[in-house]
Design a protein around this motif. Structure first.
Motif, mmCIF file in Angstrom:
data_model
loop_
_atom_site.group_PDB
_atom_site.id
_atom_site.type_symbol
_atom_site.label_atom_id
_atom_site.label_comp_id
_atom_site.label_asym_id
_atom_site.label_seq_id
_atom_site.Cartn_x
_atom_site.Cartn_y
_atom_site.Cartn_z
ATOM 1 N N LEU A 142 35.247 -9.820 47.910
ATOM 2 C CA LEU A 142 33.779 -9.261 47.865
ATOM 3 C C LEU A 142 32.712 -9.870 48.428
ATOM 4 O O LEU A 142 32.011 -9.512 49.259
ATOM 5 C CB LEU A 142 33.475 -9.286 46.417
ATOM 6 N N TRP A 143 32.770 -11.438 48.537
ATOM 7 C CA TRP A 143 31.849 -11.896 49.061
ATOM 8 C C TRP A 143 32.000 -12.040 50.392
ATOM 9 O O TRP A 143 30.746 -12.019 51.229
ATOM 10 C CB TRP A 143 31.839 -13.539 48.564
ATOM 11 N N VAL A 144 33.344 -12.153 51.150
ATOM 12 C CA VAL A 144 33.345 -12.055 52.627
ATOM 13 C C VAL A 144 32.704 -10.687 53.102
ATOM 14 O O VAL A 144 32.085 -10.502 54.055
ATOM 15 C CB VAL A 144 34.743 -12.026 53.021
ATOM 16 N N TYR A 145 33.024 -9.549 52.349
ATOM 17 C CA TYR A 145 32.534 -8.151 52.652
ATOM 18 C C TYR A 145 31.089 -8.059 52.909
ATOM 19 O O TYR A 145 30.238 -7.934 53.619
ATOM 20 C CB TYR A 145 33.025 -7.245 51.793
ATOM 21 N N LEU A 146 30.208 -8.603 51.709
ATOM 22 C CA LEU A 146 28.977 -8.527 51.375
ATOM 23 C C LEU A 146 28.310 -9.302 52.313
ATOM 24 O O LEU A 146 27.206 -9.238 53.100
ATOM 25 C CB LEU A 146 28.486 -8.942 50.002
ATOM 26 N N LEU A 147 28.843 -10.499 52.663
ATOM 27 C CA LEU A 147 28.036 -11.703 53.553
ATOM 28 C C LEU A 147 28.363 -11.506 55.039
ATOM 29 O O LEU A 147 27.409 -11.889 55.866
ATOM 30 C CB LEU A 147 28.319 -13.136 53.010
ATOM 31 N N ALA A 148 29.693 -11.264 55.532
ATOM 32 C CA ALA A 148 30.184 -11.305 56.738
ATOM 33 C C ALA A 148 30.118 -10.063 57.392
ATOM 34 O O ALA A 148 30.088 -10.035 58.715
ATOM 35 C CB ALA A 148 31.346 -12.081 57.034
ATOM 36 N N SER A 149 29.879 -8.820 56.775
ATOM 37 C CA SER A 149 30.219 -7.526 57.360
ATOM 38 C C SER A 149 28.965 -7.177 58.221
ATOM 39 O O SER A 149 29.354 -6.292 59.288
ATOM 40 C CB SER A 149 30.298 -6.451 56.444
ATOM 41 N N GLN A 150 28.049 -7.737 58.410
ATOM 42 C CA GLN A 150 26.904 -7.464 59.288
ATOM 43 C C GLN A 150 27.211 -8.149 60.750
ATOM 44 O O GLN A 150 26.594 -7.645 61.721
ATOM 45 C CB GLN A 150 25.553 -8.131 58.745
ATOM 46 N N TRP A 151 28.252 -9.048 60.843
ATOM 47 C CA TRP A 151 28.638 -9.560 62.166
ATOM 48 C C TRP A 151 29.988 -9.131 62.456
ATOM 49 O O TRP A 151 30.226 -8.780 63.672
ATOM 50 C CB TRP A 151 28.556 -11.108 62.034
ATOM 51 N N ILE A 152 30.974 -9.135 61.513
ATOM 52 C CA ILE A 152 32.307 -8.596 61.772
ATOM 53 C C ILE A 152 32.507 -7.402 60.949
ATOM 54 O O ILE A 152 32.448 -7.519 59.624
ATOM 55 C CB ILE A 152 33.145 -9.876 61.461
ATOM 56 N N PRO A 153 33.317 -6.463 61.163
ATOM 57 C CA PRO A 153 33.784 -5.381 60.620
ATOM 58 C C PRO A 153 34.968 -5.941 59.530
ATOM 59 O O PRO A 153 35.894 -6.535 59.653
ATOM 60 C CB PRO A 153 34.390 -4.284 61.389
ATOM 61 N N ILE A 154 34.537 -5.741 58.228
ATOM 62 C CA ILE A 154 35.392 -6.248 56.903
ATOM 63 C C ILE A 154 35.942 -5.307 56.366
ATOM 64 O O ILE A 154 35.184 -4.262 55.893
ATOM 65 C CB ILE A 154 34.641 -7.370 56.253
ATOM 66 N N ALA A 155 37.292 -5.168 56.041
ATOM 67 C CA ALA A 155 37.886 -4.280 55.253
ATOM 68 C C ALA A 155 38.420 -4.898 53.844
ATOM 69 O O ALA A 155 39.322 -5.747 54.004
ATOM 70 C CB ALA A 155 39.066 -3.626 55.941
ATOM 71 N N PRO A 156 37.719 -4.751 52.820
ATOM 72 C CA PRO A 156 37.981 -5.910 51.680
ATOM 73 C C PRO A 156 39.451 -5.518 51.077
ATOM 74 O O PRO A 156 40.057 -6.526 50.711
ATOM 75 C CB PRO A 156 37.065 -5.468 50.776
ATOM 76 N N ALA A 157 39.910 -4.352 51.199
ATOM 77 C CA ALA A 157 41.290 -4.172 50.622
ATOM 78 C C ALA A 157 42.366 -4.936 51.261
ATOM 79 O O ALA A 157 43.263 -5.608 50.614
ATOM 80 C CB ALA A 157 41.822 -2.513 50.636
ATOM 81 N N PRO A 158 42.478 -5.028 52.560
ATOM 82 C CA PRO A 158 43.626 -5.817 52.926
ATOM 83 C C PRO A 158 43.335 -7.371 52.783
ATOM 84 O O PRO A 158 44.490 -7.992 52.574
ATOM 85 C CB PRO A 158 43.227 -5.706 54.707
ATOM 86 N N LEU A 159 42.130 -7.787 52.576
ATOM 87 C CA LEU A 159 41.959 -9.198 52.127
ATOM 88 C C LEU A 159 42.395 -9.556 50.896
ATOM 89 O O LEU A 159 43.330 -10.347 50.392
ATOM 90 C CB LEU A 159 40.453 -9.574 52.155
ATOM 91 N N PHE A 160 42.069 -8.452 50.036
ATOM 92 C CA PHE A 160 42.714 -8.419 48.489
ATOM 93 C C PHE A 160 44.075 -8.581 48.572
ATOM 94 O O PHE A 160 44.678 -9.237 47.674
ATOM 95 C CB PHE A 160 42.220 -7.202 47.868
ATOM 96 N N ILE A 161 44.972 -7.737 49.270
ATOM 97 C CA ILE A 161 46.285 -7.633 49.326
ATOM 98 C C ILE A 161 46.756 -9.026 49.568
ATOM 99 O O ILE A 161 47.867 -9.498 49.217
ATOM 100 C CB ILE A 161 46.693 -6.332 50.101
#
Length: 312
Positions: A142-161
């Motif tokens: 959640l935090w990686v998606y909220l904070l880093a997605s403006q620089w790098i495309p973030i898909a939270p689901a793969p990180l969760f898995i």
């Protein structure tokens, strides 16, 4: 077991691994090893699960305000500090991602040993590590998606898995094994810590080896890591003091130390594993540097606090 000697050896091993990764072996060796890092970290987390007893799990319900404070700081101060530092220092996107990965990770198991050396509340430290680790599959992506997605495309689901596979499942498996198997003190106090040390050392060596051409030029990362650690430590210590009356502060110094150390010392191995599994080796550099820094700074801090009076 002599934990002071154990952790000083750990610091030396981590430094040696960083130098080994930088100066020795061709990069092809590190490229072939990087795919095994999630498995290696999963084995470390299985070892962590083996050290958790049902009694410690029950302590999660009664740890009180210090547990709540530690978790809140872990998953607010650290990721937000990482974001602010990365913005202020104007780091490249992949290094920003790496700093945020570190800040969004749960507490590291080395914090328990540092708390012991610092005459802190070890039981509280273990409880905080356990709680933040169990929450990591939800809060870290959640935090990686909220904070880093403006620089790098973030898909939270793969990180969760990935976090579930290499953190949550091994820890829960270790806890279940511990219910039916009671390992000897030699396994718990000697084999598992040394095994974890060697695994983290290998991870540091691989990350440094993969980034040997850029790691020294990324000097701002060293500054960012030092600031991140210091803010986490300071916030943990003074927030713990703030929620206590003046009369109870001296009595609860061990708890304040435990919260401070737990907030500041991150599971940087997880940050490295996520960076290598989903992004780019450069994003793993902050995690590797943080692993080196927080162990050295932790030992220095523990030595100072150990020499100060503290009621148990």
């Amino acid at each position: 077991m002599d934990y002071a000697r154990l952790h000083s050896s750990y610091t030396f091993i981590i430094l040696f691994a960083a130098l080994f990764g930088y100066f020795l072996l061709p990069i092809e060796i590190y490229q072939s090893t990087r795919d095994f890092i999630p498995l290696m970290l999963a084995l470390v987390m299985l070892g962590m699960g083996l050290t958790i007893t049902p009694h410690q799990l029950k302590a999660l319900r009664s740890a009180g305000l210090f547990l709540i404070l530690g978790i809140i700081l872990q998953y607010t101060i650290m990721p937000l500090t990482a974001f602010a530092i990365a913005k202020i220092l104007n780091l490249p996107p992949l290094l920003i991602l790496g700093i945020i990965l570190v800040g969004s990770s749960p507490g590291g198991t080395a914090s328990n040993v540092i708390t012991y050396l610092a005459r802190g509340d070890v039981a509280l430290s273990i409880t905080l590590t356990t709680a933040s680790t169990l929450l990591a599959p939800l809060l870290t992506p959640l935090w990686v998606y909220l904070l880093a997605s403006q620089w790098i495309p973030i898909a939270p689901a793969p990180l969760f898995i990935t976090i579930t596979k290499i953190i949550l499942v091994p820890v829960i498996l270790g806890i279940l094994i511990r219910i039916y198997w009671h390992p000897s003190k030699r396994i718990l106090n000697q084999f598992l810590p040394v095994f974890s040390m060697l695994i983290i050392a290998i991870i540091v060596a691989v990350v440094v080896g993969l980034n040997r051409t850029t790691i020294l030029s990324s000097y701002l990362i060293f500054i960012a890591v030092a600031i991140q650690f210091t803010i986490g430590l300071t916030a943990g210590y003074f927030s713990s003091n703030f929620i206590q009356s003046k009369q109870s502060r001296a009595k609860n110094k061990p708890r304040s130390r435990a919260v401070a150390i737990e907030v500041a010392m991150q599971n940087s191995g997880l940050a490295v594993a996520l960076a290598l599994a989903h992004f780019d080796p450069l994003a793993a550099v902050p995690g590797a540097i943080y692993s080196i820094f927080h162990n050295i700074a932790g030992v220095i801090l523990a030595s100072y606090w150990h020499s100060q009076p503290s009621k148990t």
